[in-house]
Design an enzyme around this catalytic site. Structure first.
Site, PDB file in Angstrom:
ATOM      1  N   GLU B  39       0.742  -1.317  -0.096  1.00 37.23           N
ATOM      2  CA  GLU B  39       0.034  -0.123  -0.018  1.00 37.23           C
ATOM      3  C   GLU B  39       0.758   1.362  -0.105  1.00 37.23           C
ATOM      4  O   GLU B  39       2.020   1.319   0.696  1.00 37.23           O
ATOM      5  CB  GLU B  39      -0.833  -0.021   1.271  1.00 37.23           C
ATOM      6  N   LYS B 192      -2.464   1.145 -44.114  1.00 35.61           N
ATOM      7  CA  LYS B 192      -2.391  -0.322 -43.857  1.00 35.61           C
ATOM      8  C   LYS B 192      -3.846  -0.997 -44.666  1.00 35.61           C
ATOM      9  O   LYS B 192      -4.959  -0.723 -44.055  1.00 35.61           O
ATOM     10  CB  LYS B 192      -2.099  -0.731 -42.616  1.00 35.61           C
ATOM     11  N   ASP B 218       4.790   9.819 -34.468  1.00 40.24           N
ATOM     12  CA  ASP B 218       3.902   9.460 -33.577  1.00 40.24           C
ATOM     13  C   ASP B 218       3.549  10.034 -32.518  1.00 40.24           C
ATOM     14  O   ASP B 218       4.818  10.490 -31.761  1.00 40.24           O
ATOM     15  CB  ASP B 218       3.664   7.943 -33.680  1.00 40.24           C
TER      16      ASP B 218
HETATM   17  N1  LIG Z   1      -0.536  -0.841   4.819  1.00 44.46           N
HETATM   18  C1  LIG Z   1      -0.060  -0.539   5.996  1.00 44.46           C
HETATM   19  N2  LIG Z   1       0.891  -1.054   6.570  1.00 44.46           N
HETATM   20  C2  LIG Z   1       1.265  -0.908   7.848  1.00 44.46           C
HETATM   21  N3  LIG Z   1       0.804   0.336   8.315  1.00 44.46           N
HETATM   22  C3  LIG Z   1      -0.219   0.892   7.737  1.00 44.46           C
HETATM   23  C4  LIG Z   1      -0.765   0.740   6.549  1.00 44.46           C
HETATM   24  N4  LIG Z   1      -1.468   1.630   6.207  1.00 44.46           N
HETATM   25  C5  LIG Z   1      -1.549   2.490   7.259  1.00 44.46           C
HETATM   26  N5  LIG Z   1      -0.834   2.217   8.256  1.00 44.46           N
HETATM   27  C6  LIG Z   1      -0.495   3.023   9.640  1.00 44.46           C
HETATM   28  O1  LIG Z   1      -1.219   2.025  10.349  1.00 44.46           O
HETATM   29  C7  LIG Z   1      -1.636   3.160  11.305  1.00 44.46           C
HETATM   30  C8  LIG Z   1      -3.000   2.833  11.787  1.00 44.46           C
HETATM   31  O2  LIG Z   1      -3.217   1.397  12.075  1.00 44.46           O
HETATM   32  P1  LIG Z   1      -4.287   1.165  13.230  1.00 44.46           P
HETATM   33  O3  LIG Z   1      -3.897   1.870  14.279  1.00 44.46           O
HETATM   34  O4  LIG Z   1      -4.136  -0.293  13.499  1.00 44.46           O
HETATM   35  O5  LIG Z   1      -5.680   1.504  12.757  1.00 44.46           O
HETATM   36  C9  LIG Z   1      -1.503   4.474  10.811  1.00 44.46           C
HETATM   37  O6  LIG Z   1      -0.385   5.031  11.716  1.00 44.46           O
HETATM   38  C10 LIG Z   1      -1.100   4.090   9.286  1.00 44.46           C
HETATM   39  O7  LIG Z   1      -0.296   5.230   8.967  1.00 44.46           O
END
Ligand SMILES: Nc1ncnc2c1ncn2[C@@H]1O[C@H](COP(=O)(O)O)[C@@H](O)[C@H]1O
Ligand SMILES: Nc1ncnc2c1ncn2[C@@H]1O[C@H](COP(=O)(O)O)[C@@H](O)[C@H]1O
Lengths: 312, 312
Positions: B39, B192, B218
């Site tokens: 992500e 063509k 092109d």
């Molecule tokens: N794909 C991801 N992998 C790890 N951390 C993430 C991801 N997406 C968002 N976060 C971070 O996870 C935190 C939120 O996680 P939570 O507190 O479990 O809702 C925020 O600080 C986000 O920046």
């Protein structure tokens, strides 16, 4: 009556086939491939005019490709005069970026919600959102299912004695509480604290796990850091055996290695995200199917019946 | 006056730096990276409150990641109270899927336009769209630049004698005509045709290339099939030397190999898409910079001046 049709992207074709089988029909025919330069190429290969269409696509790795597939399939269906399009998103990606927890960051979960309705989804069906609030990011109806019945059924059949359900952090207490209540088991919560800057984190367990079988519950396992630390804390406090149950098996980076080397006996997950052979690397993984749950929800949405009793 | 700030995703950082340098400033500080699960993670690292912000991001490979980076950066800027956000998209991806040329296909170019404004772009600056009609897919102002002056300048300096500008297909005639007019060169068109089903395509050149230096023009080179076939047709008709000039160097799949083995002397492109070392594999490639053109357009948009004289 409007015909029910199920289509799928490439994120989780196996689940889409299972859902179709539950509904006693074949998956709708569509080409979802790529051009030479990586642009996604979609063609709906059967008539959908006036149909009630469900598109099954998890936003799992590669997450941006999965999301774009979903959006482009929806666009193609809309332009093919489908009567109604429901985005079925078993795993909703970008859900952790759901609030500004620091200045100048995006709220990507809200962006993704907007993209999905912009593409043309008329409603959304999803499971175990990282935060229930994400439902409110949509202005279309959202049906939000819980994998709880599926996990519960499996754990109950295991007849694990002296079970205590453990939430790996304060954020997961409600989920763990609902689970513990159904299992008539006790509840424990892991409270991570740092006494001062540069000091190691202390894992404090609120509740009793001594001599008990601990079941750590979470909505997802990503790198497995939190869950493995929590499991070790339970073991350190004298838990007999440690189990985990998590709906979404993201399993990125060091996850498989960490889980395999941990004190956890079994890692129960669902098939909202396909394992794609990860269970060979980490035999502790055991996936349960949410296809009947999603299939039944789709049937009810199609029949204009209430979906809420699926939560019972 | 509102401050001018330039940000960039990872698709074409070198171009963004060049544009910033043209404008005598530094690129805005931002983190555009990935989490473990793929992500995209964005943080704007400086204050943009009230600023006039330009985000430079080509929708080039990996196209879905590039597009999502653009959308998420725009979302973060919007939530950081930028006064105005202009999406600077030197190469607009998904542009070839701009109409339903068969039943039940998406119009992904329109979807992408909608995604960009949904994310929060207030205006768009782009170059050599595959079809000018894509401007109308947006409901915000679009400034559409042509790389023509940059290509023209280079070709003019080469002082190629007996030049004839060749359009590789009927769709590119207008572009080739504009070019030929400026160079005071003749125009030829490759037509063509397939005489019947299962018969090989016949390349018919309308116009005279015999003994001339042919410049095939092109908007993009993707797999290079069309351009290499066209070049061969010119050679077969007695062209002395064959050159090509294309704005967008997509160069996917067999492109480099085909170009290198072809009768083409030089493949002139621009840096709307970074070559990332492809010129080592195919030394015929020569990239011209569109940074001054884009930089000047950004300066004028910021100063509320007209951009149209850049087309002169
Ligand atoms: N794909 C991801 N992998 C790890 N951390 C993430 C991801 N997406 C968002 N976060 C971070 O996870 C935190 C939120 O996680 P939570 O507190 O479990 O809702 C925020 O600080 C986000 O920046
Ligand atoms: N990324 C792509 N690579 C190759 N062909 C594409 C791509 N995107 C769209 N197309 C096809 O290209 C055709 C349009 O190209 P054109 O006639 O040059 O505008 C349509 O048939 C599209 O399906």
């Amino acid at each position: 009556n409007r015909e029910l049709k199920i289509f799928s992207g490439n994120a989780n074709l196996a689940l889409a086939h299972e859902i179709s089988a539950y509904l006693g029909q074949k998956l709708g025919e569509a080409t979802v491939a790529s051009f030479s330069d990586g642009e996604i190429r979609v063609k709906i290969e059967e008539n959908v005019r006036g149909a009630d269409v469900f598109v099954v696509q998890s936003c799992c790795q590669p997450v941006n490709d999965s999301l774009m597939e979903l959006l482009i399939i929806i666009d193609a269906l809309k332009r093919s005069s489908a009567n109604r399009i429901t985005a079925v998103i078993p795993y909703f990606g970008y859900a952790r970026q759901d609030r500004k927890d620091q200045p100048r960051v995006p709220i990507t979960a809200k962006l993704v919600a907007d993209l999905i309705t912009t593409a043309g989804a008329d409603r959304v069906l999803t499971m175990d959102l990282h935060a229930g609030q994400i439902q409110g990011f949509f202005n279309v109806p959202v049906d939000h299912l819980y994998a709880l019945p599926v996990l519960l059924d499996y754990i109950t059949k295991k007849k694990i004695a002296d079970l205590v359900v453990v939430s790996p952090d304060a954020g997961g207490v409600e989920r763990a509480r609902a689970f513990a209540k159904r299992l008539q088991a006790n509840l424990a919560i892991i409270d991570k604290r740092r006494e001062g800057p540069n000091q190691a984190q202390i894992m404090n367990i609120i509740g009793d796990v001594q001599g008990k079988n601990a079941l750590l519950l979470d909505d997802m396992i990503d790198t497995a850091g939190t869950i493995v630390q929590g499991a070790q804390a339970c073991a350190d406090q004298g838990a007999r055996e440690v189990w985990t149950a998590c709906t979404h098996a993201v399993l990125s980076g060091p996850a498989l290695d960490r889980l395999q080397r941990s004190c956890i006996s079994q890692v129960v997950v669902t098939n909202t995200i396909p394992l794609r052979g990860k269970e060979q690397v980490c035999p502790k993984l055991h996936a349960l199917s949410v296809a009947p749950l999603l299939g039944e929800a789709i049937r009810r949405i199609h029949e204009d019946e209430s979906v809420s009793s699926l939560f019972a």
